[in-house]
Design an enzyme around this catalytic site. Structure first.
Site, mmCIF file in Angstrom:
data_model
loop_
_atom_site.group_PDB
_atom_site.id
_atom_site.type_symbol
_atom_site.label_atom_id
_atom_site.label_comp_id
_atom_site.label_asym_id
_atom_site.label_seq_id
_atom_site.Cartn_x
_atom_site.Cartn_y
_atom_site.Cartn_z
ATOM 1 N N ASP A 54 -3.103 -7.781 3.906
ATOM 2 C CA ASP A 54 -4.092 -8.130 4.417
ATOM 3 C C ASP A 54 -4.300 -6.583 5.888
ATOM 4 O OD1 ASP A 54 -5.549 -9.920 4.999
ATOM 5 O OD2 ASP A 54 -3.910 -10.817 5.838
ATOM 6 N N GLU A 101 -1.583 -11.472 0.018
ATOM 7 C CA GLU A 101 -0.928 -12.713 0.730
ATOM 8 C C GLU A 101 -1.262 -14.005 0.282
ATOM 9 O OE1 GLU A 101 -2.882 -10.268 1.988
ATOM 10 O OE2 GLU A 101 -2.018 -10.477 4.043
ATOM 11 N N ASP A 154 -3.879 -4.564 8.573
ATOM 12 C CA ASP A 154 -3.499 -4.767 9.725
ATOM 13 C C ASP A 154 -1.825 -4.108 9.722
ATOM 14 O OD1 ASP A 154 -2.441 -7.056 8.661
ATOM 15 O OD2 ASP A 154 -3.788 -8.286 10.884
ATOM 16 N N HIS A 197 -10.234 -1.931 12.968
ATOM 17 C CA HIS A 197 -11.417 -1.957 12.120
ATOM 18 C C HIS A 197 -12.920 -2.585 12.425
ATOM 19 C CE1 HIS A 197 -7.545 -3.383 9.838
ATOM 20 N NE2 HIS A 197 -7.042 -3.697 10.463
ATOM 21 N N TYR A 256 -13.195 -8.705 8.060
ATOM 22 C CA TYR A 256 -11.250 -9.033 8.651
ATOM 23 C C TYR A 256 -11.720 -9.414 9.580
ATOM 24 C CZ TYR A 256 -6.190 -9.005 9.051
ATOM 25 O OH TYR A 256 -5.147 -8.986 9.001
ATOM 26 N N GLU A 262 0.552 -6.406 9.991
ATOM 27 C CA GLU A 262 1.813 -7.670 10.177
ATOM 28 C C GLU A 262 0.938 -7.102 8.613
ATOM 29 O OE1 GLU A 262 2.917 -12.065 9.779
ATOM 30 O OE2 GLU A 262 1.514 -11.092 11.777
ATOM 31 N N ARG A 315 -8.957 -10.427 13.030
ATOM 32 C CA ARG A 315 -7.871 -9.421 13.132
ATOM 33 C C ARG A 315 -8.622 -8.256 13.733
ATOM 34 N NH1 ARG A 315 -4.172 -12.753 10.164
ATOM 35 N NH2 ARG A 315 -3.896 -14.146 11.261
#
Length: 694
Positions: free
Chosen positions: A83, A10, A85, A348, A302, A87, A304
Site C-alpha cells: 500500500d 499484502e 503509505d 494521496h 486508497y 506502513e 488512508r
C-alpha cells in the site's frame, strides 16, 4: 511457463486483481501483511545502539517467507507493491530484507487506485524504497513499543494482568474520562423560551419567537421574567412590522472524504464502527468482481488519506457525468479546492470512486448490503462535492409592540444544487418555512403565546464519530490509528458502549488516574500532537528518527523509574452478589474480568462456578417460549439479546425484541436504532411501525 516478473502485495484479494491486469508475464503473490516485527516476548530495542530495532520473522509466517523466497528465485524482476503509505513502505522494506534485495533498486511500485490503467502506468515508473517513510513508520513502532512495554508491566503488577497503555489510546481514554467528569460536575441552569403565533389579516398564521426588549436581545432566565414580558403585551393591540430583511444564502458542498471524515460520517449516518468502515473500504479498494469483461475492479481510491485533493482526470469525468445526469446548472464551473486539515500530509487523493460512472445503482446486484451502504456514501459525497451550491432565500421579520420584540424567520429553497444528491449528517437538508407576504409598516395580531421552561444540558458523551473528530482536531494519532485505538480501549474494558456512546469503566478510571499522575506527558494532548508532527518531519527527511526517539525516551525513562517506586498496589475489591453459589453454597461475588463484570464463587479457585451478569428485558423468548430474553455482552462489549435458558435454547438477536409478532409474517418484532430514533421493525420483511421514542 514461469513468469518473468514477481509482484509482492499484502493481500490475496489485491494480488488476484492486479495479476489479471498485468498479464501472464507477471506473477502476483501476497505477503499477508507484515512478515517481520519486534518480538512479543521482549522489548526488542537496543538502547545502547541508537535504539536499533531487533526485528524477527513473525511467528506463523514461515511458510509465507519460504514461498516468497522460492518465487523470487525464479523471477527475473521483483516488484514491491504494498500500500502507498508509511506502513506499506515498511512492509516493502521488510520484504526486500528477507529476499536480500537492495533497497536502492527501483523496484517499488505505488498506485492510488486499483484500476487497469492506473496499475499498468505505475509499473512504467518504479522507484526505490523511500527510507524516510520507512524511518517514520519505524519510529512510530519503536515509540509505541517503549510506551507499551514500559507502562503495561507496571499496570499488571500494580492493578491486574491483561492491561495495557499506549501513546494514542491513553489520550483517547483521557478524553472520554474528562468528558465524563464534565458531565458529573455539570450544574444545569434554568432558562425559558417564548414562542408565539401571529396572523396578518386573513393570511395564514406564522410563528415567531421572543427576541428582546426595546430591540435588544434579552434572556429569559426564569418564569418571572417571562410573565413581566407577557404583562407588557396588549393582546388587543397589533404588533407593527418594523423590519424585513431578505437575503439569498448559498450553501457549499462538503469536500470529498478523508479517512477520518469517512469514519465519522459512516458512524453517524450508517451506524458503522470505525473498524467496520475501514474493513469495508479495504474491500472496495482492493477490488470487487463485477463479472463479464470488467472482472475484478477496485471501486474506490486508497482509503488512508488526510487529503481532499482530487485529480484533474477525476474532476473532468465527474463534471461530464453531472452534466449528463443532472444538467449544466448543477455542475460546478470553477475548480473547487478543499481546505486542507492543518498538518495534513497530502500524500494521496481524497477517497473517491475510481469511476463516477460506476453508480451505486449499477452495482446493486454485485455489492453486499454493507459494501453498498459505504460505496453509496463515498460516491454521493464525492459527486456532490463537484456540484453547485444550494441557494436558499431567507427572510427575517421583526415585530414590535411596546417594549417587546419578536422575530420570525422564513426560508425557501431557490435552487437545490448539490443537496439534490447528498446532505451531510452535520447539515440537515434545508426545510422550507414560508412566511406570508410581510412589509415594513404592516401589522399582525398575536394569536397565542407558548412559554416553555428549559434547562441547560451537559455535554454529550463521545460517540465513535465525535471521538475520531476530537483526536483529529487535536493532532493525536493518524487516520490509520483511530480504528485500532478504539478497539483496544474497548477490548481492555476501559470503556463500554452505552446507547452508542463511550462510558468509562471503573477499571478505565483507575488506569487513567495512574497514567495522569505518573506519566503526564503521555496523556498531554499537545505533547502527543508534537510527537506526531515530529514523525511527519521524519517522513519528509527534515528530522532523523533516532533524535525523535531519544528526545522522548530520556525524560520518559525517569518517569518509569519514579512510577516503579511510587505506584502502590491497587486492590480491586469484589462486590457481594447477594446470593449463594448453586454449586457449593458459598456466597457469590461480582468480579471484574477482561470483558467486564461477572458473578463468581467466593471460594475460587476451589469452586470455579461463574455466571454472566444479565438483565431481563421483560420479554418471553420467541424461540422456546419458556425462558426470559436477557441482555448480554459480546467479547467486544457489544450488547446482544439471548435466552436465559442458554445453552438449552440458542435464541440470539443483535436487536432488542419487543414481545410482539409481525402482523405480516408472524416473525418476532425488534427495535432498530437509527440516527437517535427507534423504530419497531420486522427483521424478516419491510414492515415498520412509527417511531416509538427518541
Amino acid at each position: 511457463m514461469t513468469a518473468k516478473n514477481l509482484v509482492i502485495v499484502e493481500s490475496p484479494a489485491k494480488a488476484k486483481t492486479i495479476e489479471k491486469y498485468l498479464g501472464r508475464n507477471y506473477k502476483v503473490v501476497a505477503s499477508l501483511g507484515h512478515i517481520r516485527d519486534l518480538p512479543k516476548s521482549q522489548m526488542g530495542i537496543d538502547f545502547d545502539n541508537n535504539y536499533a530495532p531487533k526485528y524477527i520473522s513473525i511467528r506463523g509466517k514461515g511458510d509465507v517467507i519460504k514461498d516468497l523466497k522460492k518465487a523470487a528465485n525464479k523471477a527475473e524482476h521483483i516488484y514491491l507493491a504494498a500500500d502507498p503509505d508509511r506502513e506499506g513502505e515498511a512492509i516493502a522494506w521488510h520484504v526486500s530484507h528477507i529476499l536480500n534485495l537492495d533497497p536502492k533498486d527501483k523496484n517499488r511500485v505505488v498506485f492510488n487506485e486499483i484500476t487497469k490503467d492506473t496499475v499498468k502506468n505505475a509499473f512504467k515508473s518504479p522507484r526505490s524504497i523511500d527510507m524516510n517513510l520507512v524511518d517514520a513508520q519505524q519510529a512510530r513502532r519503536i515509540l509505541d513499543r517503549i510506551v507499551g512495554y514500559s507502562i503495561s508491566p507496571l499496570l499488571w503488577s500494580k492493578v491486574k494482568k491483561g492491561l495495557s497503555a499506549g501513546r494514542v489510546q491513553s489520550v483517547a481514554l483521557k478524553l472520554i474520562i474528562d468528558r465524563e467528569n464534565e458531565i458529573r460536575n455539570f450544574k444545569p441552569e434554568e432558562y425559558w423560551s417564548l414562542d408565539a403565533e401571529f396572523k396578518k389579516g386573513k393570511s395564514a398564521k406564522f410563528a415567531a419567537s421572543f427576541y428582546g426588549l426595546n430591540g435588544k436581545k434579552t434572556p429569559l432566565p426564569n418564569n418571572d421574567k417571562v410573565q413581566d414580558v407577557l404583562r407588557g403585551i396588549d393582546k388587543k393591540k397589533p404588533f407593527a412590522i418594523t423590519n424585513v430583511v431578505k437575503k439569498e444564502r448559498k450553501r457549499f458542498p462538503a469536500p470529498p472524504f478523508t479517512t477520518s471524515s469517512m469514519q465519522q460520517e459512516a458512524n453517524r449516518k450508517l451506524g458503522f464502527p470505525t473498524r467496520k468502515t475501514m474493513m469495508l473500504a479495504q474491500q472496495l479498494y482492493e477490488g470487487i468482481n463485477l463479472g463479464g469483461k470488467q472482472g475484478t475492479v477496485g471501486l474506490i481510491t486508497y482509503m488512508r488519506t488526510d487529503s481532499t485533493r482530487v485529480s484533474s482526470v477525476a474532476k473532468t469525468e465527474t463534471s461530464k457525468f453531472i452534466h449528463e445526469k443532472y444538467g449544466e446548472p448543477y455542475a460546478a464551473v470553477k475548480i473547487r479546492q478543499g481546505k486542507m486539515q492543518e498538518g495534513a500530509q497530502d500524500a494521496h487523493e481524497a477517497i473517491r470512486p475510481s469511476s463516477t460512472y460506476r453508480t451505486p445503482e449499477s452495482l446493486s446486484k454485485i455489492l453486499d448490503k454493507d459494501q453498498m451502504k459505504l460505496y453509496r456514501l463515498i460516491w454521493s459525497r464525492f459527486v456532490a462535492s463537484e456540484m453547485t451550491p444550494s441557494v436558499v432565500n431567507t427572510v427575517q421579520v421583526t415585530l414590535q409592540q411596546n417594549e417587546a420584540t419578536f422575530r420570525a424567520n422564513g426560508s425557501q429553497t431557490k435552487f437545490a444544487g448539490f443537496t439534490k444528491l447528498y446532505v451531510s449528517s452535520r447539515d440537515e437538508a434545508a426545510k422550507d418555512n414560508l412566511l406570508p407576504d410581510l412589509k415594513v409598516g404592516d401589522e399582525a395580531m398575536l394569536v397565542k403565546t407558548d412559554p416553555a421552561q428549559h434547562f441547560t444540558q451537559p455535554p454529550a458523551r463521545y460517540s465513535e464519530a465525535n471521538l475520531v473528530k476530537a483526536l483529529e482536531e487535536n493532532g493525536v494519532g493518524r487516520p490509520s490509528t483511530y480504528a485500532p485505538t478504539i478497539a483496544t480501549i474497548e477490548k481492555r474494558y476501559y470503556v463500554k458502549m452505552t446507547a452508542k456512546r463511550f462510558e468509562p469503566t471503573e477499571l478505565g478510571e483507575i488506569v487513567n488516574n495512574l497514567i495522569v499522575e505518573f506519566f503526564p506527558d503521555i496523556v498531554d494532548i499537545k505533547f502527543t500532537a508534537t510527537v506526531e508532527s515530529e514523525l511527519d518531519s521524519i517522513e519528509t527527511g527534515k528530522t532523523h528518527w533516532v533524535k525523535v526517539i531519544d528526545d522522548f525516551y530520556q525524560p520518559f525513562k525517569r518517569e518509569v523509574a519514579t512510577a516503579e517506586k511510587g505506584i502502590e498496589k491497587i486492590q480491586i475489591k469484589d462486590e457481594p452478589a447477594g446470593f449463594n453459589c448453586d454449586v457449593c453454597g458459598a456466597p457469590m461475588v461480582i468480579k471484574l474480568g477482561r470483558y467486564g463484570k461477572f458473578y463468581a464463587c467466593s471460594r475460587f479457585p476451589n469452586c470455579r462456578n461463574t455466571k454472566a451478569i444479565t438483565k431481563e428485558i421483560g420479554v418471553i423468548c420467541p424461540k422456546c417460549g419458556k425462558g426470559q430474553v436477557v441482555e448480554r455482552k459480546s467479547k467486544r462489549n457489544r450488547t446482544f439479546y439471548g435466552c436465559s435458558r442458554y445453552p438449552d435454547c440458542d435464541f440470539v438477536s443483535w436487536d432488542k425484541p419487543v414481545g410482539r409478532n409481525c402482523p405480516k409474517c408472524g416473525h418476532f418484532l425488534v427495535e432498530k436504532r437509527s440516527r437517535g430514533k427507534v423504530q419497531v421493525v420486522c427483521p424478516n420483511n419491510d414492515y415498520k411501525e412509527e417511531t416509538v421514542k427518541a
